[in-house]
Design a protein around this motif. Sequence first.
Motif, PDB file in Angstrom:
ATOM      1  N   LYS A  49       0.767  -1.302   0.054  1.00  0.00           N
ATOM      2  CA  LYS A  49      -0.120   0.068  -0.037  1.00  0.00           C
ATOM      3  C   LYS A  49       1.012   1.332   0.024  1.00  0.00           C
ATOM      4  CE  LYS A  49      -3.569   2.296   2.601  1.00  0.00           C
ATOM      5  NZ  LYS A  49      -4.535   2.288   3.728  1.00  0.00           N
ATOM      6  N   LYS A  50       1.895   1.155   0.746  1.00  0.00           N
ATOM      7  CA  LYS A  50       3.001   2.499   0.820  1.00  0.00           C
ATOM      8  C   LYS A  50       3.733   2.535  -0.652  1.00  0.00           C
ATOM      9  CE  LYS A  50       4.017   2.549   5.758  1.00  0.00           C
ATOM     10  NZ  LYS A  50       5.042   2.139   6.675  1.00  0.00           N
ATOM     11  N   LYS A  51       3.907   1.279  -1.276  1.00  0.00           N
ATOM     12  CA  LYS A  51       4.657   1.638  -2.567  1.00  0.00           C
ATOM     13  C   LYS A  51       3.590   2.165  -3.542  1.00  0.00           C
ATOM     14  CE  LYS A  51       7.886  -2.103  -1.936  1.00  0.00           C
ATOM     15  NZ  LYS A  51       8.226  -3.464  -2.413  1.00  0.00           N
ATOM     16  N   ILE A  52       2.382   1.578  -3.568  1.00  0.00           N
ATOM     17  CA  ILE A  52       1.315   2.269  -4.486  1.00  0.00           C
ATOM     18  C   ILE A  52       1.280   3.581  -4.110  1.00  0.00           C
ATOM     19  CG2 ILE A  52      -1.154   1.823  -5.062  1.00  0.00           C
ATOM     20  CD1 ILE A  52      -0.874  -0.845  -4.581  1.00  0.00           C
ATOM     21  N   LEU A  53       0.987   4.207  -2.705  1.00  0.00           N
ATOM     22  CA  LEU A  53       0.601   5.469  -2.764  1.00  0.00           C
ATOM     23  C   LEU A  53       1.987   6.378  -3.191  1.00  0.00           C
ATOM     24  CD1 LEU A  53      -0.952   5.321   0.791  1.00  0.00           C
ATOM     25  CD2 LEU A  53      -2.107   5.988  -1.158  1.00  0.00           C
ATOM     26  N   ALA A  54       3.212   5.851  -2.830  1.00  0.00           N
ATOM     27  CA  ALA A  54       4.414   6.631  -3.320  1.00  0.00           C
ATOM     28  C   ALA A  54       4.530   6.585  -4.807  1.00  0.00           C
ATOM     29  CB  ALA A  54       5.503   5.792  -2.626  1.00  0.00           C
ATOM     30  N   ASN A  55       4.019   5.810  -5.479  1.00  0.00           N
ATOM     31  CA  ASN A  55       4.154   5.723  -6.866  1.00  0.00           C
ATOM     32  C   ASN A  55       3.132   6.661  -7.500  1.00  0.00           C
ATOM     33  OD1 ASN A  55       6.229   4.025  -7.129  1.00  0.00           O
ATOM     34  ND2 ASN A  55       4.971   2.263  -7.215  1.00  0.00           N
ATOM     35  N   THR A  56       1.974   6.817  -6.605  1.00  0.00           N
ATOM     36  CA  THR A  56       0.751   7.491  -7.390  1.00  0.00           C
ATOM     37  C   THR A  56       0.844   9.020  -6.752  1.00  0.00           C
ATOM     38  OG1 THR A  56      -0.663   5.617  -7.038  1.00  0.00           O
ATOM     39  CG2 THR A  56      -1.607   7.825  -7.236  1.00  0.00           C
ATOM     40  N   TYR A  57       1.197   9.231  -5.456  1.00  0.00           N
ATOM     41  CA  TYR A  57       1.242  10.496  -4.900  1.00  0.00           C
ATOM     42  C   TYR A  57       2.577  11.330  -4.757  1.00  0.00           C
ATOM     43  CZ  TYR A  57      -3.743   9.716  -4.639  1.00  0.00           C
ATOM     44  OH  TYR A  57      -4.942   9.334  -4.623  1.00  0.00           O
ATOM     45  N   GLY A  58       3.757  10.459  -4.781  1.00  0.00           N
ATOM     46  CA  GLY A  58       4.885  10.828  -4.519  1.00  0.00           C
ATOM     47  C   GLY A  58       5.317  10.289  -3.136  1.00  0.00           C
ATOM     48  N   MET A  63       5.069   9.023   3.965  1.00  0.00           N
ATOM     49  CA  MET A  63       6.267   9.457   4.886  1.00  0.00           C
ATOM     50  C   MET A  63       5.025  10.394   5.901  1.00  0.00           C
ATOM     51  SD  MET A  63       9.932  10.279   4.004  1.00  0.00           S
ATOM     52  CE  MET A  63       9.527  11.376   2.307  1.00  0.00           C
ATOM     53  N   LYS A  64       4.158  11.132   5.243  1.00  0.00           N
ATOM     54  CA  LYS A  64       3.159  12.074   6.007  1.00  0.00           C
ATOM     55  C   LYS A  64       2.313  11.184   6.864  1.00  0.00           C
ATOM     56  CE  LYS A  64      -0.468  15.406   5.633  1.00  0.00           C
ATOM     57  NZ  LYS A  64      -1.309  14.591   6.373  1.00  0.00           N
ATOM     58  N   MET A  65       1.761  10.071   6.175  1.00  0.00           N
ATOM     59  CA  MET A  65       0.761   9.140   6.676  1.00  0.00           C
ATOM     60  C   MET A  65       1.269   8.265   7.884  1.00  0.00           C
ATOM     61  SD  MET A  65      -1.220   7.571   3.499  1.00  0.00           S
ATOM     62  CE  MET A  65      -2.142   6.498   4.608  1.00  0.00           C
TER      63      MET A  65
END
Length: 139
Positions: A49-58, A63-65
Amino acid sequence: MDPAKTIPLEGRGDDLLRFGIHGVKSDIIEPHPLQSARRSAKQTQEETKKKILANTYGSAFPMKMEMDRQILAKFQRPPGAVPSSFVGLEAFTGTMEEFGFEDYLNDPRESESYRPVDLHHGMEVRLGLSKGPPCPSFM
């Protein structure tokens, strides 16, 4: 007197009268084999989930989450009769929608054999003045 031969007088983790006999087996293996499988599956799910969010939103968004999750995990009640609920953390992580064992097998804190945590010992452990097993009311 040689300091290597002295016994420290701070709180000890092997207090048999307060904590009972310590078993090494409970530190090595878990009570049930499915717990380790569930924990590893949850960790891999969070990492993807973190990888998907990093690829989608930066890369700053995960890190903020994580920072928000750490802030919400800090708010706790003092140890004692009323346990911490962590409603904000549950809403943030989405665990409110999960159906845990305590939902159908009852909460262990509501059993007849549950002993409430000593308030003074719980605060000593939290402040680092005493060593001992973590208190369930503020974990």
